[in-house]
Design a protein around this motif. Structure first.
Motif, PDB file in Angstrom:
ATOM      1  N   SER A 260      19.038  62.359  82.780  1.00  9.24           N
ATOM      2  CA  SER A 260      20.128  61.881  83.624  1.00  9.24           C
ATOM      3  C   SER A 260      19.614  61.269  84.921  1.00  9.24           C
ATOM      4  O   SER A 260      20.363  60.641  85.654  1.00  9.24           O
ATOM      5  CB  SER A 260      21.081  63.040  83.954  1.00  9.24           C
ATOM      6  OG  SER A 260      21.604  63.612  82.775  1.00  9.24           O
ATOM      7  N   TYR A 261      18.336  61.487  85.220  1.00  7.97           N
ATOM      8  CA  TYR A 261      17.746  61.009  86.474  1.00  7.97           C
ATOM      9  C   TYR A 261      16.405  60.349  86.161  1.00  7.97           C
ATOM     10  O   TYR A 261      15.368  60.728  86.695  1.00  7.97           O
ATOM     11  CB  TYR A 261      17.558  62.176  87.453  1.00  7.97           C
ATOM     12  CG  TYR A 261      18.806  63.005  87.653  1.00  7.97           C
ATOM     13  CD1 TYR A 261      19.750  62.643  88.600  1.00  7.97           C
ATOM     14  CD2 TYR A 261      19.049  64.135  86.876  1.00  7.97           C
ATOM     15  CE1 TYR A 261      20.909  63.386  88.777  1.00  7.97           C
ATOM     16  CE2 TYR A 261      20.207  64.886  87.048  1.00  7.97           C
ATOM     17  CZ  TYR A 261      21.130  64.508  88.001  1.00  7.97           C
ATOM     18  OH  TYR A 261      22.267  65.239  88.167  1.00  7.97           O
ATOM     19  N   LEU A 262      16.442  59.343  85.273  1.00  9.05           N
ATOM     20  CA  LEU A 262      15.205  58.804  84.719  1.00  9.05           C
ATOM     21  C   LEU A 262      14.392  57.968  85.696  1.00  9.05           C
ATOM     22  O   LEU A 262      13.185  57.830  85.533  1.00  9.05           O
ATOM     23  CB  LEU A 262      15.521  57.955  83.479  1.00  9.05           C
ATOM     24  CG  LEU A 262      15.744  58.722  82.173  1.00  9.05           C
ATOM     25  CD1 LEU A 262      16.229  57.772  81.091  1.00  9.05           C
ATOM     26  CD2 LEU A 262      14.465  59.406  81.725  1.00  9.05           C
ATOM     27  N   ILE A 263      15.031  57.375  86.691  1.00 11.08           N
ATOM     28  CA  ILE A 263      14.298  56.469  87.565  1.00 11.08           C
ATOM     29  C   ILE A 263      14.393  56.908  89.020  1.00 11.08           C
ATOM     30  O   ILE A 263      15.377  57.496  89.452  1.00 11.08           O
ATOM     31  CB  ILE A 263      14.802  55.014  87.436  1.00 11.08           C
ATOM     32  CG1 ILE A 263      16.300  54.908  87.747  1.00 11.08           C
ATOM     33  CG2 ILE A 263      14.496  54.459  86.058  1.00 11.08           C
ATOM     34  CD1 ILE A 263      16.832  53.484  87.739  1.00 11.08           C
ATOM     35  N   SER A 264      13.323  56.643  89.749  1.00 12.84           N
ATOM     36  CA  SER A 264      13.335  56.846  91.197  1.00 12.84           C
ATOM     37  C   SER A 264      12.783  55.583  91.842  1.00 12.84           C
ATOM     38  O   SER A 264      11.887  54.927  91.301  1.00 12.84           O
ATOM     39  CB  SER A 264      12.506  58.072  91.587  1.00 12.84           C
ATOM     40  OG  SER A 264      11.203  57.998  91.058  1.00 12.84           O
ATOM     41  N   LEU A 265      13.327  55.242  92.996  1.00  9.52           N
ATOM     42  CA  LEU A 265      12.957  54.006  93.679  1.00  9.52           C
ATOM     43  C   LEU A 265      11.732  54.228  94.557  1.00  9.52           C
ATOM     44  O   LEU A 265      11.645  55.220  95.282  1.00  9.52           O
ATOM     45  CB  LEU A 265      14.129  53.526  94.538  1.00  9.52           C
ATOM     46  CG  LEU A 265      13.893  52.264  95.375  1.00  9.52           C
ATOM     47  CD1 LEU A 265      13.713  51.046  94.476  1.00  9.52           C
ATOM     48  CD2 LEU A 265      15.054  52.043  96.342  1.00  9.52           C
TER      49      LEU A 265
END
Length: 300
Positions: A260-265
Protein backbone atom coordinates in the motif's frame (compact mmCIF):
# COMPACT_ATOMS: atom_id res chain seq x y z
CA UNK A 1 -3.67 15.11 -23.76
CA UNK A 2 -0.10 13.89 -24.03
CA UNK A 3 0.55 10.86 -21.77
CA UNK A 4 2.91 11.25 -18.86
CA UNK A 5 6.27 9.53 -19.26
CA UNK A 6 7.78 7.48 -16.44
CA UNK A 7 11.44 6.51 -16.59
CA UNK A 8 12.90 3.45 -14.88
CA UNK A 9 16.28 1.72 -14.65
CA UNK A 10 16.67 -1.83 -15.92
CA UNK A 11 19.55 -2.86 -13.66
CA UNK A 12 17.88 -2.29 -10.30
CA UNK A 13 16.30 -4.10 -7.37
CA UNK A 14 16.89 -7.54 -5.92
CA UNK A 15 15.76 -9.35 -9.07
CA UNK A 16 17.55 -7.40 -11.80
CA UNK A 17 16.73 -6.33 -15.33
CA UNK A 18 14.44 -9.19 -16.29
CA UNK A 19 12.01 -8.38 -13.47
CA UNK A 20 12.08 -4.64 -14.18
CA UNK A 21 11.35 -5.11 -17.88
CA UNK A 22 8.60 -7.61 -17.05
CA UNK A 23 7.11 -4.98 -14.71
CA UNK A 24 7.21 -2.36 -17.46
CA UNK A 25 5.31 -4.72 -19.77
CA UNK A 26 2.73 -5.44 -17.05
CA UNK A 27 2.27 -1.76 -16.25
CA UNK A 28 0.20 -1.05 -19.35
CA UNK A 29 -2.74 -2.87 -17.73
CA UNK A 30 -2.93 -0.14 -15.07
CA UNK A 31 -3.39 2.59 -17.68
CA UNK A 32 -6.81 4.20 -18.06
CA UNK A 33 -8.11 7.39 -19.70
CA UNK A 34 -7.55 9.22 -16.41
CA UNK A 35 -4.32 7.44 -15.52
CA UNK A 36 -2.42 7.20 -18.79
CA UNK A 37 1.35 6.96 -18.95
CA UNK A 38 4.16 5.71 -21.15
CA UNK A 39 7.25 3.98 -19.82
CA UNK A 40 10.86 4.62 -20.74
CA UNK A 41 13.40 1.96 -19.74
CA UNK A 42 17.05 3.03 -19.48
CA UNK A 43 19.24 -0.05 -19.71
CA UNK A 44 22.86 -0.96 -20.09
CA UNK A 45 23.68 -3.19 -23.05
CA UNK A 46 22.32 -6.72 -22.92
CA UNK A 47 19.64 -6.06 -20.30
CA UNK A 48 16.73 -6.93 -22.60
CA UNK A 49 17.96 -10.43 -23.43
CA UNK A 50 14.96 -12.75 -23.68
CA UNK A 51 12.50 -10.00 -24.65
CA UNK A 52 11.52 -9.01 -28.20
CA UNK A 53 10.45 -5.57 -29.39
CA UNK A 54 6.93 -7.01 -29.79
CA UNK A 55 6.97 -7.72 -26.05
CA UNK A 56 7.83 -4.10 -25.33
CA UNK A 57 4.61 -2.64 -26.77
CA UNK A 58 4.37 1.02 -25.70
CA UNK A 59 7.66 0.90 -23.84
CA UNK A 60 10.49 3.09 -25.09
CA UNK A 61 13.78 1.26 -24.56
CA UNK A 62 17.14 3.05 -24.51
CA UNK A 63 20.51 1.35 -24.23
CA UNK A 64 22.80 3.69 -22.31
CA UNK A 65 26.22 2.06 -22.18
CA UNK A 66 28.00 -0.76 -20.41
CA UNK A 67 27.61 0.29 -16.76
CA UNK A 68 24.83 0.64 -14.19
CA UNK A 69 25.89 4.27 -13.68
CA UNK A 70 25.14 5.06 -17.33
CA UNK A 71 21.49 4.11 -16.72
CA UNK A 72 21.10 6.46 -13.76
CA UNK A 73 22.84 9.35 -15.49
CA UNK A 74 20.73 8.96 -18.65
CA UNK A 75 17.49 8.93 -16.62
CA UNK A 76 18.43 11.98 -14.53
CA UNK A 77 19.50 13.89 -17.65
CA UNK A 78 16.17 13.04 -19.31
CA UNK A 79 14.31 14.25 -16.21
CA UNK A 80 16.24 17.52 -16.22
CA UNK A 81 15.50 18.08 -19.93
CA UNK A 82 11.81 17.32 -19.43
CA UNK A 83 11.86 14.23 -21.66
CA UNK A 84 10.29 12.27 -18.80
CA UNK A 85 8.08 13.46 -15.93
CA UNK A 86 9.40 11.16 -13.21
CA UNK A 87 11.74 8.30 -12.37
CA UNK A 88 10.47 5.22 -10.51
CA UNK A 89 13.05 2.60 -9.59
CA UNK A 90 14.04 0.01 -6.98
CA UNK A 91 17.66 1.14 -7.41
CA UNK A 92 19.59 1.12 -4.13
CA UNK A 93 19.56 4.37 -2.17
CA UNK A 94 23.34 4.81 -2.22
CA UNK A 95 23.54 4.95 -6.03
CA UNK A 96 20.50 7.21 -6.31
CA UNK A 97 21.91 9.56 -3.68
CA UNK A 98 25.28 9.80 -5.39
CA UNK A 99 23.69 10.81 -8.70
CA UNK A 100 20.96 13.02 -7.21
CA UNK A 101 23.54 15.36 -5.67
CA UNK A 102 24.43 16.51 -9.19
CA UNK A 103 20.85 17.54 -9.97
CA UNK A 104 19.69 19.57 -6.97
CA UNK A 105 20.24 22.81 -5.11
CA UNK A 106 23.95 22.86 -4.14
CA UNK A 107 23.05 24.57 -0.85
CA UNK A 108 21.29 21.39 0.33
CA UNK A 109 23.75 18.91 1.84
CA UNK A 110 21.96 15.68 0.92
CA UNK A 111 18.61 14.58 -0.51
CA UNK A 112 16.33 12.46 1.64
CA UNK A 113 13.57 9.91 1.17
CA UNK A 114 10.19 10.99 2.54
CA UNK A 115 7.32 8.66 3.38
CA UNK A 116 3.81 9.02 4.77
CA UNK A 117 2.66 7.05 7.84
CA UNK A 118 -0.90 6.61 9.14
CA UNK A 119 -1.11 8.08 12.67
CA UNK A 120 -3.87 8.91 15.14
CA UNK A 121 -4.10 12.32 13.48
CA UNK A 122 -4.04 11.14 9.86
CA UNK A 123 -1.11 10.77 7.45
CA UNK A 124 2.11 12.28 8.79
CA UNK A 125 5.52 12.32 7.13
CA UNK A 126 9.03 11.13 7.97
CA UNK A 127 12.33 12.01 6.32
CA UNK A 128 14.80 10.41 5.98
CA UNK A 129 13.59 6.80 5.64
CA UNK A 130 16.70 5.25 4.18
CA UNK A 131 18.82 7.52 2.00
CA UNK A 132 21.45 8.52 4.59
CA UNK A 133 21.85 5.87 7.27
CA UNK A 134 24.04 7.94 9.60
CA UNK A 135 24.01 11.73 9.86
CA UNK A 136 27.15 13.36 11.24
CA UNK A 137 26.58 16.84 9.80
CA UNK A 138 23.73 18.83 11.42
CA UNK A 139 23.27 20.76 8.17
CA UNK A 140 21.77 17.59 6.68
CA UNK A 141 18.79 17.90 9.05
CA UNK A 142 18.43 21.59 8.19
CA UNK A 143 18.34 20.71 4.49
CA UNK A 144 15.76 17.97 5.05
CA UNK A 145 13.58 20.44 6.95
CA UNK A 146 13.69 22.87 4.03
CA UNK A 147 12.97 20.21 1.40
CA UNK A 148 10.27 18.50 3.46
CA UNK A 149 8.47 21.71 4.40
CA UNK A 150 8.36 22.82 0.76
CA UNK A 151 6.98 19.43 -0.34
CA UNK A 152 4.25 19.36 2.33
CA UNK A 153 3.11 22.91 1.53
CA UNK A 154 3.14 22.54 -2.26
CA UNK A 155 1.91 18.99 -2.71
CA UNK A 156 0.27 17.73 0.50
CA UNK A 157 -2.05 20.62 1.33
CA UNK A 158 -0.41 21.38 4.69
CA UNK A 159 -0.13 25.16 4.86
CA UNK A 160 1.96 25.39 8.04
CA UNK A 161 3.77 22.09 8.69
CA UNK A 162 4.82 21.33 12.26
CA UNK A 163 8.37 20.00 12.13
CA UNK A 164 10.03 17.96 14.87
CA UNK A 165 13.56 16.61 15.31
CA UNK A 166 13.40 12.96 16.34
CA UNK A 167 14.80 12.24 19.78
CA UNK A 168 14.11 9.85 22.66
CA UNK A 169 13.92 12.77 25.06
CA UNK A 170 12.73 16.35 24.91
CA UNK A 171 15.81 17.55 26.78
CA UNK A 172 18.95 15.56 25.99
CA UNK A 173 20.49 14.67 22.63
CA UNK A 174 23.80 13.57 21.17
CA UNK A 175 26.05 16.38 19.83
CA UNK A 176 24.94 16.24 16.17
CA UNK A 177 21.29 16.55 17.17
CA UNK A 178 22.10 19.38 19.56
CA UNK A 179 23.80 21.32 16.77
CA UNK A 180 20.92 20.53 14.39
CA UNK A 181 18.47 21.88 16.98
CA UNK A 182 20.45 25.12 17.13
CA UNK A 183 20.42 25.43 13.33
CA UNK A 184 16.66 24.79 13.18
CA UNK A 185 15.75 27.09 16.05
CA UNK A 186 13.61 29.80 14.45
CA UNK A 187 12.95 27.79 11.27
CA UNK A 188 9.27 28.14 10.22
CA UNK A 189 7.18 25.45 11.93
CA UNK A 190 10.00 23.93 13.97
CA UNK A 191 8.62 22.77 17.34
CA UNK A 192 11.79 21.24 18.81
CA UNK A 193 12.58 17.66 19.75
CA UNK A 194 9.83 15.12 19.12
CA UNK A 195 9.57 11.77 20.86
CA UNK A 196 7.93 8.87 18.97
CA UNK A 197 4.68 9.17 20.95
CA UNK A 198 4.23 12.72 19.69
CA UNK A 199 4.59 11.60 16.08
CA UNK A 200 2.19 8.65 16.36
CA UNK A 201 -0.36 10.93 18.03
CA UNK A 202 -0.30 13.04 14.86
CA UNK A 203 1.05 16.13 16.61
CA UNK A 204 3.96 16.45 14.15
CA UNK A 205 3.51 16.84 10.38
CA UNK A 206 7.15 16.19 9.48
CA UNK A 207 9.60 14.18 11.57
CA UNK A 208 13.31 14.65 10.85
CA UNK A 209 15.36 11.51 11.47
CA UNK A 210 18.47 9.79 10.12
CA UNK A 211 17.99 7.10 7.48
CA UNK A 212 18.76 4.20 9.82
CA UNK A 213 16.11 5.26 12.32
CA UNK A 214 13.59 6.16 9.63
CA UNK A 215 13.99 2.91 7.74
CA UNK A 216 13.72 0.93 10.98
CA UNK A 217 10.54 2.84 11.82
CA UNK A 218 9.12 1.94 8.41
CA UNK A 219 9.85 -1.78 8.79
CA UNK A 220 8.83 -1.95 12.45
CA UNK A 221 5.53 -0.23 11.63
CA UNK A 222 4.40 -3.08 9.40
CA UNK A 223 5.51 -5.89 11.71
CA UNK A 224 4.29 -4.35 14.97
CA UNK A 225 1.00 -3.51 13.30
CA UNK A 226 0.48 -7.07 12.13
CA UNK A 227 1.45 -8.42 15.57
CA UNK A 228 -1.11 -6.11 17.21
CA UNK A 229 -3.79 -7.24 14.76
CA UNK A 230 -3.00 -10.88 15.56
CA UNK A 231 -3.35 -10.19 19.29
CA UNK A 232 -6.67 -8.38 18.73
CA UNK A 233 -7.99 -11.22 16.57
CA UNK A 234 -7.04 -13.71 19.28
CA UNK A 235 -8.86 -11.62 21.90
CA UNK A 236 -11.97 -11.38 19.68
CA UNK A 237 -11.95 -15.13 19.17
CA UNK A 238 -11.71 -15.82 22.89
CA UNK A 239 -14.61 -13.41 23.46
CA UNK A 240 -16.75 -15.32 20.97
CA UNK A 241 -16.61 -12.91 18.02
CA UNK A 242 -15.41 -15.58 15.60
CA UNK A 243 -16.40 -13.91 12.30
CA UNK A 244 -14.71 -10.65 13.26
CA UNK A 245 -11.62 -12.54 14.42
CA UNK A 246 -11.35 -14.27 11.04
CA UNK A 247 -11.87 -11.09 8.99
CA UNK A 248 -9.63 -8.70 10.93
CA UNK A 249 -6.16 -10.07 9.95
CA UNK A 250 -6.91 -10.03 6.23
CA UNK A 251 -8.36 -6.52 6.30
CA UNK A 252 -5.51 -5.03 8.32
CA UNK A 253 -2.75 -6.91 6.48
CA UNK A 254 -3.87 -5.20 3.28
CA UNK A 255 -3.80 -1.83 5.07
CA UNK A 256 -0.39 -2.31 6.70
CA UNK A 257 1.50 -4.17 3.98
CA UNK A 258 4.14 -2.15 2.14
CA UNK A 259 2.18 -2.96 -1.03
CA UNK A 260 0.00 0.00 0.00
CA UNK A 261 3.06 2.26 0.36
CA UNK A 262 5.23 1.08 -2.52
CA UNK A 263 6.96 4.34 -3.40
CA UNK A 264 8.75 7.08 -1.50
CA UNK A 265 9.91 10.37 -2.96
CA UNK A 266 13.58 11.32 -3.00
CA UNK A 267 13.45 14.97 -1.96
CA UNK A 268 15.76 17.25 -3.90
CA UNK A 269 16.40 16.27 -7.53
CA UNK A 270 12.82 16.32 -8.88
CA UNK A 271 10.13 13.66 -9.17
CA UNK A 272 12.33 10.67 -8.31
CA UNK A 273 10.59 7.79 -6.53
CA UNK A 274 12.26 4.77 -4.98
CA UNK A 275 10.42 1.50 -4.49
CA UNK A 276 11.29 -1.34 -2.16
CA UNK A 277 14.27 -3.28 -3.53
CA UNK A 278 12.36 -6.53 -3.02
CA UNK A 279 9.57 -5.54 -5.44
CA UNK A 280 8.57 -8.25 -7.88
CA UNK A 281 7.19 -7.36 -11.32
CA UNK A 282 3.53 -7.05 -10.22
CA UNK A 283 4.40 -4.72 -7.34
CA UNK A 284 6.74 -2.59 -9.44
CA UNK A 285 4.07 -2.24 -12.14
CA UNK A 286 1.69 -0.91 -9.47
CA UNK A 287 4.42 1.46 -8.29
CA UNK A 288 4.58 3.04 -11.77
CA UNK A 289 0.83 3.68 -11.61
CA UNK A 290 1.13 5.11 -8.07
CA UNK A 291 3.66 7.70 -9.26
CA UNK A 292 1.18 9.02 -11.82
CA UNK A 293 -1.21 9.89 -8.98
CA UNK A 294 1.32 12.52 -7.87
CA UNK A 295 1.29 15.90 -9.67
CA UNK A 296 4.31 14.93 -11.76
CA UNK A 297 3.08 16.99 -14.71
CA UNK A 298 3.91 20.07 -12.60
CA UNK A 299 7.44 21.32 -11.92
CA UNK A 300 8.81 19.76 -8.74
Amino acid sequence: MKPLRIGTLATAGDYGAQEVIKAAILASRYCSPSNDFDLVVYAKKGSSEGFSMDDMGRIAYYETGNTDTSEIRAAFEALRRGDINAIVTPKNSHDLMAMAKNYMNPDIERPGLIGGFPTMGGIRYVTDIGATSRVDDPKVFAGLAELGRDYLIRHCGIASPRIGLHNISTEHAYPTLQRAYELLDGFPGFVGYAEPAKFWAGEIDLLLIDGFGGNSKLKDFERIGLMTVSMCADALSKAGYFDAAKALPGIMKARLSYDSYLISLLLGPGWVFRTHGNCKAEQLAKAFAMAVKHPIQEPY
